[in-house]
Design a protein around this motif. Structure first.
Motif, PDB file in Angstrom:
ATOM      1  N   ILE A  29     -20.265  79.353 -15.574  1.00 42.53           N
ATOM      2  CA  ILE A  29     -21.126  77.848 -15.298  1.00 42.53           C
ATOM      3  C   ILE A  29     -20.964  77.937 -13.741  1.00 42.53           C
ATOM      4  O   ILE A  29     -20.279  77.763 -12.891  1.00 42.53           O
ATOM      5  N   ALA A  30     -22.236  77.722 -13.449  1.00 42.25           N
ATOM      6  CA  ALA A  30     -22.746  77.566 -11.966  1.00 42.25           C
ATOM      7  C   ALA A  30     -22.807  75.943 -11.551  1.00 42.25           C
ATOM      8  O   ALA A  30     -23.621  75.573 -12.387  1.00 42.25           O
ATOM      9  N   THR A  31     -22.377  75.452 -10.563  1.00 43.48           N
ATOM     10  CA  THR A  31     -22.091  74.316 -10.132  1.00 43.48           C
ATOM     11  C   THR A  31     -23.370  74.111  -9.039  1.00 43.48           C
ATOM     12  O   THR A  31     -23.815  72.959  -8.727  1.00 43.48           O
ATOM     13  N   VAL A  32     -23.623  75.232  -8.199  1.00 42.32           N
ATOM     14  CA  VAL A  32     -24.375  75.087  -7.009  1.00 42.32           C
ATOM     15  C   VAL A  32     -25.709  74.572  -7.576  1.00 42.32           C
ATOM     16  O   VAL A  32     -26.375  74.970  -8.506  1.00 42.32           O
ATOM     17  N   LYS A  40     -26.583  66.797 -12.674  1.00 39.90           N
ATOM     18  CA  LYS A  40     -27.387  66.409 -11.491  1.00 39.90           C
ATOM     19  C   LYS A  40     -26.237  65.568 -10.708  1.00 39.90           C
ATOM     20  O   LYS A  40     -24.967  65.158 -11.183  1.00 39.90           O
ATOM     21  N   LYS A  41     -26.494  65.629  -9.339  1.00 47.96           N
ATOM     22  CA  LYS A  41     -25.587  64.755  -8.489  1.00 47.96           C
ATOM     23  C   LYS A  41     -25.184  63.337  -8.738  1.00 47.96           C
ATOM     24  O   LYS A  41     -26.438  62.755  -9.105  1.00 47.96           O
ATOM     25  N   GLY A  42     -24.260  62.896  -8.351  1.00 49.59           N
ATOM     26  CA  GLY A  42     -24.019  61.193  -8.484  1.00 49.59           C
ATOM     27  C   GLY A  42     -23.715  60.963  -9.784  1.00 49.59           C
ATOM     28  O   GLY A  42     -23.518  59.593 -10.044  1.00 49.59           O
ATOM     29  N   LEU A  43     -23.639  61.517 -10.940  1.00 55.98           N
ATOM     30  CA  LEU A  43     -22.984  61.083 -12.157  1.00 55.98           C
ATOM     31  C   LEU A  43     -21.849  60.362 -12.120  1.00 55.98           C
ATOM     32  O   LEU A  43     -20.981  60.687 -11.301  1.00 55.98           O
ATOM     33  N   SER A  44     -21.607  59.353 -12.832  1.00 51.68           N
ATOM     34  CA  SER A  44     -20.466  58.748 -13.180  1.00 51.68           C
ATOM     35  C   SER A  44     -19.213  59.767 -13.305  1.00 51.68           C
ATOM     36  O   SER A  44     -19.541  60.868 -13.896  1.00 51.68           O
ATOM     37  N   VAL A  45     -17.869  59.458 -13.339  1.00 51.64           N
ATOM     38  CA  VAL A  45     -17.144  60.280 -13.794  1.00 51.64           C
ATOM     39  C   VAL A  45     -17.093  60.547 -15.092  1.00 51.64           C
ATOM     40  O   VAL A  45     -16.866  61.712 -15.645  1.00 51.64           O
ATOM     41  N   ALA A  46     -17.169  59.519 -15.961  1.00 50.56           N
ATOM     42  CA  ALA A  46     -17.125  59.512 -17.413  1.00 50.56           C
ATOM     43  C   ALA A  46     -18.511  60.529 -17.851  1.00 50.56           C
ATOM     44  O   ALA A  46     -18.460  61.369 -18.705  1.00 50.56           O
ATOM     45  N   GLU A  51     -20.365  65.568 -20.053  1.00 49.50           N
ATOM     46  CA  GLU A  51     -21.051  67.055 -20.001  1.00 49.50           C
ATOM     47  C   GLU A  51     -20.180  68.162 -20.215  1.00 49.50           C
ATOM     48  O   GLU A  51     -20.650  69.207 -20.756  1.00 49.50           O
ATOM     49  N   TYR A  52     -19.096  68.225 -19.399  1.00 41.44           N
ATOM     50  CA  TYR A  52     -18.301  69.439 -19.540  1.00 41.44           C
ATOM     51  C   TYR A  52     -17.665  69.648 -20.792  1.00 41.44           C
ATOM     52  O   TYR A  52     -17.302  70.714 -21.239  1.00 41.44           O
ATOM     53  N   GLU A  88     -20.728  67.799  -2.972  1.00 38.67           N
ATOM     54  CA  GLU A  88     -21.977  66.818  -3.174  1.00 38.67           C
ATOM     55  C   GLU A  88     -22.480  67.073  -4.545  1.00 38.67           C
ATOM     56  O   GLU A  88     -23.146  66.013  -5.115  1.00 38.67           O
ATOM     57  N   TYR A  89     -22.432  68.237  -5.138  1.00 41.02           N
ATOM     58  CA  TYR A  89     -23.026  68.172  -6.564  1.00 41.02           C
ATOM     59  C   TYR A  89     -22.064  67.331  -7.407  1.00 41.02           C
ATOM     60  O   TYR A  89     -22.573  67.478  -8.458  1.00 41.02           O
ATOM     61  N   LEU A  90     -21.064  66.697  -6.895  1.00 42.34           N
ATOM     62  CA  LEU A  90     -20.196  65.930  -7.890  1.00 42.34           C
ATOM     63  C   LEU A  90     -20.711  64.466  -7.446  1.00 42.34           C
ATOM     64  O   LEU A  90     -21.242  63.764  -8.333  1.00 42.34           O
ATOM     65  N   SER A  91     -20.280  63.908  -6.480  1.00 43.89           N
ATOM     66  CA  SER A  91     -20.433  62.790  -6.057  1.00 43.89           C
ATOM     67  C   SER A  91     -21.871  62.131  -5.561  1.00 43.89           C
ATOM     68  O   SER A  91     -22.160  61.122  -5.603  1.00 43.89           O
TER      69      SER A  91
END
Length: 145
Positions: A29-32, A40-46, A51-52, A88-91
């Motif tokens: 699973i690539a996150t880059v 996508k960037k900036g999804l909510s934590v939920a 998705e995971y 940044e790929y998270l928040s």
């Protein structure tokens, strides 16, 4: 839905007895640049977590027994680190944790174990960026060194 996860079946075996004693059936699973997860960037934590979980459920259903997740894509991290900024790929903003705060690595490991999947962390020790704008968080190694 497996998104674009690279799926590889790697067999480690002992042919002295005729059959493999163990197989590693893993999805990469690539996150880059949000290739596989999160989408996508900036999804909510939920949304990130859902998705995971969906991805792991699908991998389990197709017979995978391990997952290899990119947790350090561009000298940033999907876990708390004193060496690299938050990804940044998270928040959506490098150096800024997701809100509300959670530890994505802990979550990923727990969810994989819950499904009987091995979890393997994939670090990219060389790449500093995937874009040419050279805008980095103050804590990014590119700015520090």
């Amino acid at each position: 839905m497996i998104m674009a996860a690279w799926m590889a079946v790697i067999t480690f075996s002992s042919f002295a007895q005729g059959w493999p004693k163990r197989e590693l059936r893993a999805a990469w699973i690539a996150t880059v640049v949000n290739i596989d997860w999160p989408s996508k960037k900036g999804l909510s934590v939920a949304e990130q977590q859902q998705e995971y979980v969906t991805l792991l459920d699908t991998l389990q259903q197709v017979g995978m027994n391990a997952v290899i997740v990119q947790v350090r894509p561009v000298a940033d991290a999907f876990y708390p680190s004193s060496y690299e900024p938050w990804s940044e790929y998270l928040s959506g903003t490098q150096g800024q944790p997701s809100a509300p705060y959670y530890n994505p690595l802990t979550f990923m490991i727990q969810e994989a174990r819950r499904r009987g999947l091995e979890f393997h962390a994939w670090f990219n020790p060389y790449r500093a960026s995937m874009n040419g704008n050279l805008i980095y968080a103050d804590s990014h190694p590119f700015r520090q060194h």
